[in-house]
Design a protein around this motif. Structure first.
Motif, PDB file in Angstrom:
ATOM      1  N   VAL A 317       0.840  -1.204   0.000  1.00 58.25           N
ATOM      2  CA  VAL A 317       0.000   0.000   0.000  1.00 58.25           C
ATOM      3  C   VAL A 317       0.870   1.247   0.000  1.00 58.25           C
ATOM      4  CG1 VAL A 317      -1.682   1.325   1.322  1.00 58.25           C
ATOM      5  CG2 VAL A 317      -1.958  -1.138   1.080  1.00 58.25           C
ATOM      6  N   ALA A 318       1.950   1.231   0.793  1.00 54.88           N
ATOM      7  CA  ALA A 318       2.853   2.381   0.843  1.00 54.88           C
ATOM      8  C   ALA A 318       3.468   2.659  -0.525  1.00 54.88           C
ATOM      9  CB  ALA A 318       3.948   2.131   1.881  1.00 54.88           C
ATOM     10  N   ALA A 319       3.858   1.599  -1.228  1.00 52.81           N
ATOM     11  CA  ALA A 319       4.436   1.774  -2.567  1.00 52.81           C
ATOM     12  C   ALA A 319       3.405   2.355  -3.525  1.00 52.81           C
ATOM     13  CB  ALA A 319       4.958   0.433  -3.087  1.00 52.81           C
ATOM     14  N   THR A 320       2.139   1.951  -3.373  1.00 53.94           N
ATOM     15  CA  THR A 320       1.084   2.498  -4.219  1.00 53.94           C
ATOM     16  C   THR A 320       0.880   3.977  -3.939  1.00 53.94           C
ATOM     17  OG1 THR A 320       0.005   0.331  -4.193  1.00 53.94           O
ATOM     18  CG2 THR A 320      -1.305   2.203  -4.941  1.00 53.94           C
ATOM     19  N   LEU A 321       0.851   4.361  -2.655  1.00 57.34           N
ATOM     20  CA  LEU A 321       0.702   5.770  -2.298  1.00 57.34           C
ATOM     21  C   LEU A 321       1.870   6.599  -2.818  1.00 57.34           C
ATOM     22  CD1 LEU A 321      -0.576   5.441   1.392  1.00 57.34           C
ATOM     23  CD2 LEU A 321      -1.917   6.137  -0.608  1.00 57.34           C
ATOM     24  N   ALA A 322       3.071   6.028  -2.747  1.00 58.99           N
ATOM     25  CA  ALA A 322       4.258   6.748  -3.214  1.00 58.99           C
ATOM     26  C   ALA A 322       4.191   7.025  -4.713  1.00 58.99           C
ATOM     27  CB  ALA A 322       5.515   5.947  -2.871  1.00 58.99           C
ATOM     28  N   ALA A 323       3.522   6.141  -5.451  1.00 61.12           N
ATOM     29  CA  ALA A 323       3.435   6.307  -6.902  1.00 61.12           C
ATOM     30  C   ALA A 323       2.302   7.236  -7.330  1.00 61.12           C
ATOM     31  CB  ALA A 323       3.257   4.931  -7.556  1.00 61.12           C
ATOM     32  N   MET A 324       1.434   7.610  -6.400  1.00 55.06           N
ATOM     33  CA  MET A 324       0.313   8.501  -6.723  1.00 55.06           C
ATOM     34  C   MET A 324       0.766   9.959  -6.721  1.00 55.06           C
ATOM     35  SD  MET A 324      -2.829   7.017  -4.442  1.00 55.06           S
ATOM     36  CE  MET A 324      -3.638   5.463  -4.812  1.00 55.06           C
ATOM     37  N   GLY A 343       3.946  -3.459  12.586  1.00 56.90           N
ATOM     38  CA  GLY A 343       4.638  -3.749  11.337  1.00 56.90           C
ATOM     39  C   GLY A 343       3.901  -3.219  10.133  1.00 56.90           C
ATOM     40  N   TYR A 344       2.564  -3.288  10.171  1.00 52.44           N
ATOM     41  CA  TYR A 344       1.745  -2.776   9.072  1.00 52.44           C
ATOM     42  C   TYR A 344       1.887  -1.256   8.953  1.00 52.44           C
ATOM     43  CZ  TYR A 344      -2.514  -1.642   6.423  1.00 52.44           C
ATOM     44  OH  TYR A 344      -3.403  -1.154   5.502  1.00 52.44           O
ATOM     45  N   LEU A 345       1.760  -0.556  10.076  1.00 52.83           N
ATOM     46  CA  LEU A 345       1.767   0.909  10.046  1.00 52.83           C
ATOM     47  C   LEU A 345       3.147   1.496   9.807  1.00 52.83           C
ATOM     48  CD1 LEU A 345      -0.699   1.749  12.958  1.00 52.83           C
ATOM     49  CD2 LEU A 345      -1.153   1.758  10.503  1.00 52.83           C
ATOM     50  N   SER A 346       4.194   0.753  10.118  1.00 55.28           N
ATOM     51  CA  SER A 346       5.550   1.290   9.933  1.00 55.28           C
ATOM     52  C   SER A 346       5.810   1.657   8.479  1.00 55.28           C
ATOM     53  CB  SER A 346       6.588   0.273  10.421  1.00 55.28           C
ATOM     54  OG  SER A 346       6.573  -0.901   9.617  1.00 55.28           O
ATOM     55  N   HIS A 347       5.215   0.920   7.548  1.00 53.23           N
ATOM     56  CA  HIS A 347       5.410   1.219   6.121  1.00 53.23           C
ATOM     57  C   HIS A 347       4.572   2.418   5.685  1.00 53.23           C
ATOM     58  CE1 HIS A 347       7.764  -2.400   5.500  1.00 53.23           C
ATOM     59  NE2 HIS A 347       6.831  -3.103   6.103  1.00 53.23           N
ATOM     60  N   LEU A 348       3.398   2.585   6.291  1.00 53.85           N
ATOM     61  CA  LEU A 348       2.508   3.663   5.876  1.00 53.85           C
ATOM     62  C   LEU A 348       2.918   5.019   6.432  1.00 53.85           C
ATOM     63  CD1 LEU A 348      -1.031   2.022   6.232  1.00 53.85           C
ATOM     64  CD2 LEU A 348       0.356   2.256   4.187  1.00 53.85           C
ATOM     65  N   ALA A 349       3.653   5.010   7.551  1.00 56.04           N
ATOM     66  CA  ALA A 349       3.943   6.254   8.283  1.00 56.04           C
ATOM     67  C   ALA A 349       4.463   7.386   7.405  1.00 56.04           C
ATOM     68  CB  ALA A 349       4.916   5.961   9.424  1.00 56.04           C
ATOM     69  N   PRO A 350       5.423   7.170   6.501  1.00 57.23           N
ATOM     70  CA  PRO A 350       5.948   8.305   5.720  1.00 57.23           C
ATOM     71  C   PRO A 350       4.938   8.927   4.764  1.00 57.23           C
ATOM     72  CG  PRO A 350       7.443   6.412   5.652  1.00 57.23           C
ATOM     73  CD  PRO A 350       6.147   5.924   6.207  1.00 57.23           C
ATOM     74  N   HIS A 351       3.814   8.255   4.542  1.00 53.53           N
ATOM     75  CA  HIS A 351       2.866   8.718   3.521  1.00 53.53           C
ATOM     76  C   HIS A 351       1.589   9.296   4.109  1.00 53.53           C
ATOM     77  CE1 HIS A 351       5.457   6.613   0.685  1.00 53.53           C
ATOM     78  NE2 HIS A 351       5.427   5.589   1.516  1.00 53.53           N
ATOM     79  N   LEU A 352       1.482   9.364   5.443  1.00 50.52           N
ATOM     80  CA  LEU A 352       0.248   9.806   6.079  1.00 50.52           C
ATOM     81  C   LEU A 352       0.452  11.101   6.850  1.00 50.52           C
ATOM     82  CD1 LEU A 352      -1.073   6.417   7.554  1.00 50.52           C
ATOM     83  CD2 LEU A 352      -1.615   7.445   5.336  1.00 50.52           C
ATOM     84  N   GLU A 353      -0.563  11.951   6.796  1.00 53.55           N
ATOM     85  CA  GLU A 353      -0.541  13.140   7.648  1.00 53.55           C
ATOM     86  C   GLU A 353      -1.259  12.867   8.973  1.00 53.55           C
ATOM     87  OE1 GLU A 353      -4.578  15.628   6.544  1.00 53.55           O
ATOM     88  OE2 GLU A 353      -2.625  16.481   6.037  1.00 53.55           O
ATOM     89  N   GLY A 354      -1.960  11.750   9.041  1.00 54.29           N
ATOM     90  CA  GLY A 354      -2.634  11.385  10.271  1.00 54.29           C
ATOM     91  C   GLY A 354      -3.430  10.103  10.089  1.00 54.29           C
TER      92      GLY A 354
END
Length: 418
Positions: A317-324, A343-354
């Motif tokens: 999911v993080a890779a998908t967000l990064a490509a958007m 472990g799930y959220l660690s990947h999303l953290a750089p792409h979320l404002e909250g």
């Protein structure tokens, strides 16, 4: 009487302690006259992530070639009928009710898991409708999964990662060994790219059983090139549109599906429309954009939905967000207590404002929102909690909202959004 009533009764037969075993499946299938032996040629798909998407692409490709195929997947999102496709169509209510009642009678009130008895029902339904193939998705693991009572024409293993450690083992090697339990003597195996530890185990099983191996990076290659997908194997090059399912990981899933289709359609030329058809499967809740409905109406910009629930899914999911295109993104997250939320959220953290944590509606095993909030804050994400997806969206109407963390949550969202 409806299928929902029977399914609710079958839930009560579930053992208090699940011991992974095929004994209950063998007993009920024998009582039903062994419908698993009357299935059309089976493609058996296992893996931690991507197996549902890969199976959907294989199904789309076979249908593009004019083949009639059954499919059995889990879990469902909105209605149980989604789990069983007969010759390409969702099982009709009357047929589902009939096979569920037959399985209930054949079981005779004995303890059996919900997945086991509904898998038996799926096999019974599939045995009665003519088709060219039957595609079966493993529910949990592989070696002792309820689907592992068949002799397939092809096995497929998608990427293996840590998940369900309490059942499958706490190392990648042990989990890979369980997934490799679907490999059968002399039956070809298509293997997606794996981490080294998993690849070594799966390749070892294939060698021991004399199963011809078609592994990514050795026997076939897939890549995104110039807005297209290219697939290369010993038969030549395929130049195809990108998968309609969003995300860089879907290119890899498409490669696995194409490698399987090359074996299932040995005479198909490289320009056969079947291969292009595989790039456009119908598979909801995999980075699906919701553009209409009451939930979508609450969002000023984009509303996305994904059912992934483990660290590898978070990475995808993080890779998908990064490509958007860049946009402030807030997640609405609900997860089950058995999952690795950190472990799930660690990947999303750089792409979320909250992030707003919610319970998974109707699931007793839901992770309390407070625990999700704590994990999010530990990962550096600003977080709060709400009771429902609607409350979460109203509190933070961000330009891009992603509802994620559980297929059960995704199913609730699809139902409530119409």
């Amino acid at each position: 009487m409806t299928s929902d009533v029977v399914l609710e009764r079958l839930m009560r037969l579930h053992p208090k302690v699940i011991d992974l075993s095929l004994d209950r499946m063998r007993r009920i299938l024998a009582a039903l006259g062994h419908p698993e032996r009357a299935l059309p040629p089976v493609v058996h798909v296992a893996g931690t992530n991507g197996k549902g998407s890969t199976l959907a692409m294989i199904r789309a490709g076979l249908e593009g070639a004019g083949r009639r195929g059954h499919a059995y997947t889990s879990p469902h999102l909105a209605r149980f009928h989604e789990r069983i496709r007969l010759a390409g169509e969702l099982i009709p209510e009357d047929d589902l009710l009939a096979v569920l009642e037959e399985c209930e009678e054949a079981n005779g009130g004995a303890p059996i898991t919900y997945f086991e008895i509904t898998t038996a029902a799926a096999m019974l339904a599939m045995s009665r409708v003519p088709a060219d193939h039957a595609l079966l998705e493993v529910g949990l693991g592989g070696r002792l999964d309820a689907t592992n009572v068949i002799h397939p024409e092809l096995t497929v293993i998608t990427p293996v990662d840590l998940d369900h450690q309490h059942f499958l083992g706490d190392t990648l090697e042990r989990i890979a060994g369980e997934k490799a339990g679907i490999v059968k003597r002399g039956v070809p195996l298509v293997m997606a790219r794996q981490k080294d530890e998993a690849a070594e185990v799966i390749e070892g099983v294939a060698v021991r059983l004399g199963a011809p191996l078609r592994a990514e990076g050795q026997h076939w290659h897939v890549a995104r090139e110039g807005g297209r997908l290219t697939f290369q194997d010993g038969r030549g090059l395929l130049d195809l549109p990108l998968p309609t399912l969003p995300g860089p990981h879907q290119v890899a899933n498409a490669g696995t599906a194409l490698a399987a289709l090359r074996l299932l359609l040995p005479d198909a030329p490289s320009d056969d429309p079947a291969f292009a058809a595989a790039m456009a499967p119908d598979w909801p809740a995999r980075m699906q954009r919701l553009t209409w409905g009451p939930l979508a109406d609450l969002v000023p910009g984009e509303l996305w939905l994904d059912g992934g629930h483990n660290p590898a899914a978070g990475e995808a999911v993080a890779a998908t967000l990064a490509a958007m295109p860049k946009a402030p993104t807030r997640a609405v997250v609900g997860m089950l207590a058995t999952k690795d939320v950190g472990g799930y959220l660690s990947h999303l953290a750089p792409h979320l404002e909250g992030l707003t944590a919610i319970p998974v509606p109707g699931e007793g095993a839901t992770l309390p929102p407070g625990a999700v909030v704590d994990a999010a804050r530990a990962a550096g994400i600003e977080a709060d909690a709400a009771k429902t997806p609607e409350d979460a969206i109203r509190a933070h109407p961000a330009p891009r909202i992603l509802i994620c963390g559980s297929l059960y949550l995704a199913g609730h969202v699809l139902r409530s959004n119409g």
